[in-house]
Design a protein around this motif. Structure first.
Motif, short mmCIF file in Angstrom:
data_model
loop_
_atom_site.label_atom_id
_atom_site.label_comp_id
_atom_site.label_asym_id
_atom_site.label_seq_id
_atom_site.Cartn_x
_atom_site.Cartn_y
_atom_site.Cartn_z
N GLY A 1 0.79 -1.23 0.00
CA GLY A 1 0.00 0.00 0.00
C GLY A 1 0.82 1.27 0.00
N GLY A 2 2.16 1.13 0.03
CA GLY A 2 3.00 2.32 0.10
C GLY A 2 3.52 2.81 -1.23
N TRP A 3 3.08 2.19 -2.33
CA TRP A 3 3.61 2.56 -3.65
C TRP A 3 3.33 4.02 -3.96
N ALA A 4 2.12 4.47 -3.71
CA ALA A 4 1.75 5.85 -4.04
C ALA A 4 2.55 6.85 -3.22
N ASP A 5 2.80 6.55 -1.93
CA ASP A 5 3.59 7.46 -1.10
C ASP A 5 5.03 7.55 -1.63
N ALA A 6 5.58 6.40 -2.03
CA ALA A 6 6.93 6.40 -2.59
C ALA A 6 6.96 7.20 -3.89
N CYS B 1 7.85 1.99 -12.25
CA CYS B 1 7.38 0.64 -12.53
C CYS B 1 6.54 0.09 -11.38
N GLY B 2 5.48 -0.62 -11.73
CA GLY B 2 4.64 -1.22 -10.71
C GLY B 2 3.62 -2.15 -11.33
N ASN B 3 2.72 -2.69 -10.49
CA ASN B 3 1.67 -3.55 -11.03
C ASN B 3 0.49 -2.69 -11.48
N LEU B 4 -0.38 -3.28 -12.26
CA LEU B 4 -1.44 -2.50 -12.89
C LEU B 4 -2.38 -1.82 -11.89
N ALA C 1 -5.80 2.95 -18.32
CA ALA C 1 -5.26 3.30 -17.00
C ALA C 1 -4.19 4.38 -17.09
N GLY C 2 -3.83 4.81 -18.30
CA GLY C 2 -2.81 5.84 -18.45
C GLY C 2 -1.40 5.32 -18.31
N VAL C 3 -1.21 4.02 -18.53
CA VAL C 3 0.12 3.40 -18.45
C VAL C 3 0.83 3.60 -19.79
N ALA C 4 2.15 3.84 -19.73
CA ALA C 4 2.90 4.16 -20.93
C ALA C 4 3.59 2.97 -21.57
N ALA D 1 -4.43 3.28 -9.98
CA ALA D 1 -4.86 4.10 -8.84
C ALA D 1 -4.07 5.39 -8.76
N TYR D 2 -2.81 5.36 -9.23
CA TYR D 2 -1.96 6.54 -9.08
C TYR D 2 -2.17 7.58 -10.17
N ARG D 3 -2.64 7.16 -11.33
CA ARG D 3 -2.69 8.08 -12.46
C ARG D 3 -3.41 9.39 -12.14
N SER D 4 -4.49 9.33 -11.39
CA SER D 4 -5.24 10.55 -11.09
C SER D 4 -4.47 11.49 -10.17
N ARG D 5 -3.48 10.96 -9.43
CA ARG D 5 -2.69 11.80 -8.53
C ARG D 5 -1.62 12.58 -9.28
N ASP D 6 -1.18 12.05 -10.43
CA ASP D 6 -0.19 12.76 -11.23
C ASP D 6 -0.44 12.42 -12.69
N PRO D 7 -0.95 13.37 -13.46
CA PRO D 7 -1.35 13.07 -14.84
C PRO D 7 -0.19 12.98 -15.82
N ASP D 8 1.02 13.35 -15.41
CA ASP D 8 2.12 13.47 -16.36
C ASP D 8 3.18 12.37 -16.28
#
Length: 246
Positions: free
Chosen positions: A99-104, A127-130, A170-173, A135-142
């Motif tokens: 659960g700490g991926w977004a904080d990192a 890099c991370g799992n889907l 999901a906004g994954v590149a 879940a993170y994309r909305s926190r940083d769009p770029d």
């Protein structure tokens, strides 16, 4: 094709994930660097693979230590950028408690933007799992997000077209698969990803023949421990002003 020097692609008898290893990789022509990021107990991103320090029986987790208690050879992300600049592609696996991926990711991006602004952030691949990425994309769009996964997950997700559509939504590149999963029968996956506007990455590419094969499949990036082989296949970075490696 981006050539990511895995953990700095350290030379024999040189410690991985250290500033000398990263510096050597860039001087040798690598166009990208790769590492793993952990947050210390006081929230500082540092570069280390397994997040555990010390000999057996006396080991401590980085997440339990404040930055002032870390050994001098272990780089913080801030010292990494201060030493090396930001003019290269940088791939980071984010590690830590569940659960700490977004904080990192937040901490890493704050340091990255402080070091080089939006240009540095544009050269960062997280890099991370889907589920984490979506879940993170909305926190940083770029920021550019990379899904490191296995073909079993792609196939159980409906195959490359359906899975790729999920990544795009999901906004994954980029999709990152281990080299051994990039087989001749799957050579068309890179083209399918490109049709969807996604990049294709391959990690653990250690032999020259393997690197060349992945280049032939049209991959956009590879990760290797072997600097000379990596640069031989992907080409070295050339400064347009000087004609030399930066």
């Amino acid at each position: 094709m981006i050539g990511f020097a895995h953990r700095g692609a350290p030379a024999p008898h040189q410690r991985e994930n250290t500033l000398p290893a990263f510096r050597r990789a860039l001087a040798g022509g690598a166009s990208g660097l790769e590492s793993d990021a952990w947050l210390t107990a006081d929230g500082v991103p540092v570069l280390h693979h397994d997040g555990v320090l010390g000999p057996p029986g006396r080991q401590r987790r980085i997440t339990e230590l404040t930055v002032d208690r870390l050994p001098g050879w272990l780089p913080t992300l801030a010292s990494f950028y201060a030493e090396l600049g930001t003019s290269f592609e940088f791939s980071l696996d984010l590690k830590g408690p569940a659960g700490g991926w977004a904080d990192a990711a937040d901490a890493v991006l704050a340091v990255t933007r402080a070091a080089g602004g939006s240009a540095a952030a544009a050269r960062l691949w997280l890099c991370g799992n889907l589920p984490e990425l979506a879940a993170y994309r909305s926190r940083d769009p770029d920021v550019r997000l990379v899904n490191s996964t296995a073909m079993a997950n792609v196939e159980s997700g409906g195959g490359i077209d359906a899975y790729g559509a999920r990544l795009r939504a999901a906004g994954v590149a980029a999709l990152n698969l281990r080299t051994r999963e990039w087989t001749p029968s799957r050579a068309g996956i890179a083209a399918a990803l490109h049709e969807l506007g996604l990049a294709a990455f391959g990690w653990d590419a250690q032999r020259t023949a393997t690197l060349a094969r992945l280049a032939g499949y049209g991959l956009d990036a590879v990760y290797s421990d072997h600097l000379r082989r990596l640069v031989r296949v992907t080409g070295s970075v050339i400064d347009a002003r000087t004609g030399h490696n930066p």
